[in-house]
Design a protein around this motif. Sequence first.
Motif, PDB file in Angstrom:
ATOM      1  N   VAL A 108      72.489  39.988  46.259  1.00  0.00           N
ATOM      2  CA  VAL A 108      73.881  40.380  46.015  1.00  0.00           C
ATOM      3  C   VAL A 108      74.255  41.546  46.936  1.00  0.00           C
ATOM      4  O   VAL A 108      75.354  41.577  47.502  1.00  0.00           O
ATOM      5  CB  VAL A 108      74.090  40.751  44.534  1.00  0.00           C
ATOM      6  N   MET A 109      73.360  42.507  47.115  1.00  0.00           N
ATOM      7  CA  MET A 109      73.601  43.618  48.040  1.00  0.00           C
ATOM      8  C   MET A 109      73.909  43.105  49.446  1.00  0.00           C
ATOM      9  O   MET A 109      74.817  43.601  50.126  1.00  0.00           O
ATOM     10  CB  MET A 109      72.376  44.531  48.120  1.00  0.00           C
ATOM     11  N   GLN A 110      73.139  42.125  49.881  1.00  0.00           N
ATOM     12  CA  GLN A 110      73.338  41.593  51.228  1.00  0.00           C
ATOM     13  C   GLN A 110      74.732  41.000  51.394  1.00  0.00           C
ATOM     14  O   GLN A 110      75.375  41.178  52.425  1.00  0.00           O
ATOM     15  CB  GLN A 110      72.249  40.556  51.537  1.00  0.00           C
ATOM     16  N   ARG A 111      75.215  40.328  50.358  1.00  0.00           N
ATOM     17  CA  ARG A 111      76.588  39.796  50.408  1.00  0.00           C
ATOM     18  C   ARG A 111      77.602  40.929  50.407  1.00  0.00           C
ATOM     19  O   ARG A 111      78.639  40.847  51.068  1.00  0.00           O
ATOM     20  CB  ARG A 111      76.834  38.849  49.239  1.00  0.00           C
ATOM     21  N   GLN A 112      77.322  42.001  49.655  1.00  0.00           N
ATOM     22  CA  GLN A 112      78.239  43.137  49.613  1.00  0.00           C
ATOM     23  C   GLN A 112      78.378  43.806  50.983  1.00  0.00           C
ATOM     24  O   GLN A 112      79.419  44.384  51.293  1.00  0.00           O
ATOM     25  CB  GLN A 112      77.746  44.176  48.601  1.00  0.00           C
TER      26      GLN A 112
END
Length: 324
Positions: A108-112
Amino acid sequence: MKSALKWDVFVSSQIPAVTGDLPPGVTEMKWSPISSTLISGERDAVLVDTFITLEQNRALAEWVVASGKNLTTIYATHGHGDHFFGVNTIRRSFPNARFVATREAISVMQRQLSSPLLDGFWRARFPGQIDTTLAIADELAGETIELEGEEMVSIPTGHTDTHCTTCLHVPSIGLVAAGDVAYNDVHIYLAESNTDSRKQWIGALNMIEGLKPSVVVAGHKRPGRADSPAIIEETRQYIRNFDRIAASNRTVAEIYSEMLALYPERVNQPVLWGSAKAAMADRETCIRYRAYELYLRRGQELGFDLDDWLQAENEIGAVAAERI
């Protein structure tokens, strides 16, 4: 034997966010206050979640420095940017602190940090206020973080206010750092959830309740409000009320006004407005698919569009009411 661990909570100040999407009667969006929990032993400490802006995170770093503890670990409960953008700022004071999260939260961090979200959402709302370099966590090995011989347990909580969230349980002191699974007198961000995923959210709250904690720290809380286990039921009831109201209303304004009547004092009304808009969009998508099914069932006979829509609307509303 009594645990040597202690805990304390720092709550960020609310800061303006640039947006043109505001509910009726509201002239400014301010981001919800964010909680960061410091769990400390005699010498070392673990920090749970950070904040958004450089200014917020500098204040957080000063608070940790003032504790006199050596920060060994920063743990992110989930991948939303407002809970991990401050890591590099904190590391300027504690360069040896490791930054960890679960593998799923890291995704999810990577998408953020992708341009549509980082530039189109975060930097657009907080221009010039976010660190130019942002860290991605290392994967937490196993399920525990050790602090001076005592274990803190990372527990997956599934889809709550976003995908792949967790809480951190410290059994020896009865603490749950709940991240955004629980909210404390702040309007709950429901825009990434739907009626089905909110069932999973209720299940996560039930799980935390089953741990029998004496302290539950919400990811977003009204400053000064107690970190009481009572917020588990408060969060659960808010979600159930939202689902009930969303199922029985046909406009965003109706959902918003009915929820606001129940929760007039909760912090950050624009979050409720966004949740109401998302719920209505989800409902309309379901109605549209069902109306098309009814059209196909009638042999694609034209001239009954309104009838199909109204029947689909009634069916979707009845199903949603049964799920609550």
